[in-house]
Design a protein around this motif. Structure first.
Motif, PDB file in Angstrom:
ATOM      1  N   SER A   1       0.827  -1.201   0.000  1.00 36.52           N
ATOM      2  CA  SER A   1       0.000   0.000   0.000  1.00 36.52           C
ATOM      3  C   SER A   1       0.869   1.261   0.000  1.00 36.52           C
ATOM      4  CB  SER A   1      -0.996  -0.018   1.165  1.00 36.52           C
ATOM      5  OG  SER A   1      -0.295  -0.027   2.377  1.00 36.52           O
TER       6      SER A   1
ATOM      7  N   ASN B   1      -3.243  -5.062  -7.037  1.00 37.78           N
ATOM      8  CA  ASN B   1      -3.294  -6.259  -6.193  1.00 37.78           C
ATOM      9  C   ASN B   1      -3.796  -7.483  -6.961  1.00 37.78           C
ATOM     10  OD1 ASN B   1      -2.423  -4.650  -4.166  1.00 37.78           O
ATOM     11  ND2 ASN B   1      -3.965  -5.294  -2.671  1.00 37.78           N
TER      12      ASN B   1
ATOM     13  N   GLY C   1      -4.843   1.134 -13.441  1.00 38.22           N
ATOM     14  CA  GLY C   1      -5.052   1.843 -12.181  1.00 38.22           C
ATOM     15  C   GLY C   1      -4.383   1.104 -11.033  1.00 38.22           C
ATOM     16  N   VAL C   2      -3.913   1.846 -10.037  1.00 43.00           N
ATOM     17  CA  VAL C   2      -3.256   1.184  -8.903  1.00 43.00           C
ATOM     18  C   VAL C   2      -4.237   0.301  -8.128  1.00 43.00           C
ATOM     19  CG1 VAL C   2      -1.388   2.869  -8.587  1.00 43.00           C
ATOM     20  CG2 VAL C   2      -3.567   3.179  -7.374  1.00 43.00           C
ATOM     21  N   ASP C   3      -5.519   0.602  -8.258  1.00 44.44           N
ATOM     22  CA  ASP C   3      -6.506  -0.232  -7.563  1.00 44.44           C
ATOM     23  C   ASP C   3      -6.609  -1.631  -8.183  1.00 44.44           C
ATOM     24  OD1 ASP C   3      -7.427   1.072  -9.791  1.00 44.44           O
ATOM     25  OD2 ASP C   3      -9.524   1.117  -9.123  1.00 44.44           O
ATOM     26  N   GLU C   4      -6.045  -1.760  -9.385  1.00 45.87           N
ATOM     27  CA  GLU C   4      -6.067  -3.081 -10.019  1.00 45.87           C
ATOM     28  C   GLU C   4      -4.796  -3.872  -9.736  1.00 45.87           C
ATOM     29  OE1 GLU C   4      -7.464  -3.054 -14.322  1.00 45.87           O
ATOM     30  OE2 GLU C   4      -7.315  -0.915 -13.863  1.00 45.87           O
TER      31      GLU C   4
ATOM     32  N   LYS D   1      -0.532   7.711  -5.936  1.00 41.33           N
ATOM     33  CA  LYS D   1      -0.541   7.340  -7.352  1.00 41.33           C
ATOM     34  C   LYS D   1      -1.926   6.880  -7.765  1.00 41.33           C
ATOM     35  CE  LYS D   1       3.914   7.619  -8.294  1.00 41.33           C
ATOM     36  NZ  LYS D   1       4.454   8.420  -9.408  1.00 41.33           N
ATOM     37  N   SER D   2      -2.298   7.168  -8.998  1.00 41.42           N
ATOM     38  CA  SER D   2      -3.555   6.626  -9.467  1.00 41.42           C
ATOM     39  C   SER D   2      -3.325   5.555 -10.519  1.00 41.42           C
ATOM     40  CB  SER D   2      -4.440   7.733 -10.040  1.00 41.42           C
ATOM     41  OG  SER D   2      -3.724   8.437 -11.027  1.00 41.42           O
ATOM     42  N   LYS D   3      -2.210   5.677 -11.247  1.00 41.74           N
ATOM     43  CA  LYS D   3      -1.951   4.616 -12.227  1.00 41.74           C
ATOM     44  C   LYS D   3      -0.577   3.983 -12.003  1.00 41.74           C
ATOM     45  CE  LYS D   3       0.264   7.060 -16.009  1.00 41.74           C
ATOM     46  NZ  LYS D   3       0.456   6.978 -17.434  1.00 41.74           N
TER      47      LYS D   3
ATOM     48  N   SER E   1      -5.903 -11.475   0.811  1.00 44.85           N
ATOM     49  CA  SER E   1      -7.254 -11.257   1.342  1.00 44.85           C
ATOM     50  C   SER E   1      -7.242 -11.240   2.861  1.00 44.85           C
ATOM     51  CB  SER E   1      -8.199 -12.323   0.817  1.00 44.85           C
ATOM     52  OG  SER E   1      -7.588 -13.589   0.942  1.00 44.85           O
TER      53      SER E   1
ATOM     54  N   VAL F   1       2.091   2.501  -3.534  1.00 43.06           N
ATOM     55  CA  VAL F   1       1.216   3.200  -4.475  1.00 43.06           C
ATOM     56  C   VAL F   1       0.654   4.510  -3.914  1.00 43.06           C
ATOM     57  CG1 VAL F   1       0.583   1.069  -5.663  1.00 43.06           C
ATOM     58  CG2 VAL F   1      -0.824   1.874  -3.758  1.00 43.06           C
TER      59      VAL F   1
END
Ligand code: GDP
Length: 304
Positions: free
Chosen positions: A19, A73, A68-71, A25-27, A304, A22
């Motif tokens: 975490s 993981n 995207g950084v949310d992808e 950062k957004s991408k 998870s 990133v």
């Protein structure tokens, strides 16, 4: 559940570093990839395997243009699972004892202190629970303590053990063990071997001789050569894998002491670098704390 508990430190450490990698950062860009590289290396995944993972993610970034950084993981999880699949096919990879030829022989190798004896005891317990007849062989004759420790486990699990006095010929112990197993119509034999690495030529000669003698009693044995590595030693485990794979043909790995360490990433790096399947992981000192390695569950427990 035990797996999650066993890998807790690795997971907490990994996720918190991930975490941080990133933040702001957004991408996924070069900075994020650099940070990610650091996270993986510092999680003991190993440099080569880390670079492989980074390359794969980089390829996806350049293909998709925007990631995207949310992808991140999810993608990382996919790539790690993919890597593990290359050496660990199927999801469950425990030793399955074929009943066509008895006994099924597992020769266990590894440096002293890595948890070799404990792993043998835990394995014996698992086989016994499956209704199989197990015989242990104390062919680590170099240290009296090794023979005593194996005896303790044999008593605990209540399986027969074949041993000789300290300093006797390991090959002779292996011979006796297999002969005894044949006589008892045993299903599984697990042989402990000496774990001295400081003299590679001796180690190689000793393991070769033990194998040769086993083959005299039961053709085609050993069925498995299981290398036990201490996961909490991180990069040392890589070095040991290198030495042992040079000394003998290793067919499978057990990585111990994953509880209480943040270095669980070694499992990923070692299985990738040596192209040898991880079959078992040790997550505690008790009889029940040996798990059949399941790559999906393993990777999932990270994320998870
Ligand atoms: P060997 O010299 O390689 O045979 O090592 P042992 O089997 O005697 O184990 C060395 C120590 O590590 C013992 O205190 C074991 O209880 C401990 N140990 C082995 N496996 C594990 C594991 O998976 N988790 C933890 N926490 N300790 C373990």
């Amino acid at each position: 559940e035990t797996l999650d508990k066993g890998l807790e430190k690795t997971k907490t450490n990994f996720l918190s570093k991930l975490s941080k990698a990133v933040v702001g950062k957004s991408k996924v860009d070069d900075d994020v990839l650099d940070n990610l590289e650091e996270v993986l290396v510092s999680s003991d995944v190993g440099v080569n395997t880390t670079l492989k993972i980074i390359d794969r993610i980089e390829a996806r970034v350049s293909k998709d243009k925007y990631l995207g950084v949310d992808e991140l993981n999810a993608i990382l999880r996919e790539e790690i699972a993919g890597l593990l699949s290359e050496t660990n096919s199927g999801s469950e990879t425990e030793f399955t004892v074929p009943l066509v030829r008895k006994p099924y022989v597992i020769m266990v190798v590894g440096v002293n202190g890595v948890g070799k004896t404990t792993t043998i005891g835990k394995l014996a317990y698992q086989f016994k629970k499956q209704g199989l007849k197990v015989v242990l062989g104390a062919a680590d004759t170099f240290r009296a303590a090794a023979i005593d420790q194996l005896q303790v486990w044999a008593d605990r699990v209540d399986v027969p053990i074949v041993k000789q006095s300290m300093g006797s010929d390991p090959a002779s112990v292996a011979f006796d063990t297999l002969s005894s197993a044949l006589k008892q119509n045993a299903d599984v034999v697990i042989i402990d071997t000496a774990g001295r690495l400081h003299n590679k030529v001796n180690l190689m000669n000793e393991l070769t001789k033990v194998k040769r003698v086993m083959q005299k009693v039961v053709e085609g044995t050993p069925d498995e050569v299981l290398l036990v590595l201490d996961g909490s030693t991180g990069q040392n485990a890589f070095e040991q894998a290198k030495q042992f794979t040079k000394a003998t043909e290793v067919t499978s790995l057990a990585v111990t002491k994953l509880d209480g360490t943040a270095k669980g990433g070694v499992v990923i790096g070692i299985s990738d670098q040596f192209q040898i399947p991880v079959k078992y992981i040790g997550v505690g000192e008790g009889m029940d704390d040996l798990q059949v390695f399941n790559k999906i569950e393993f990777v999932d427990s990270f994320f998870s």
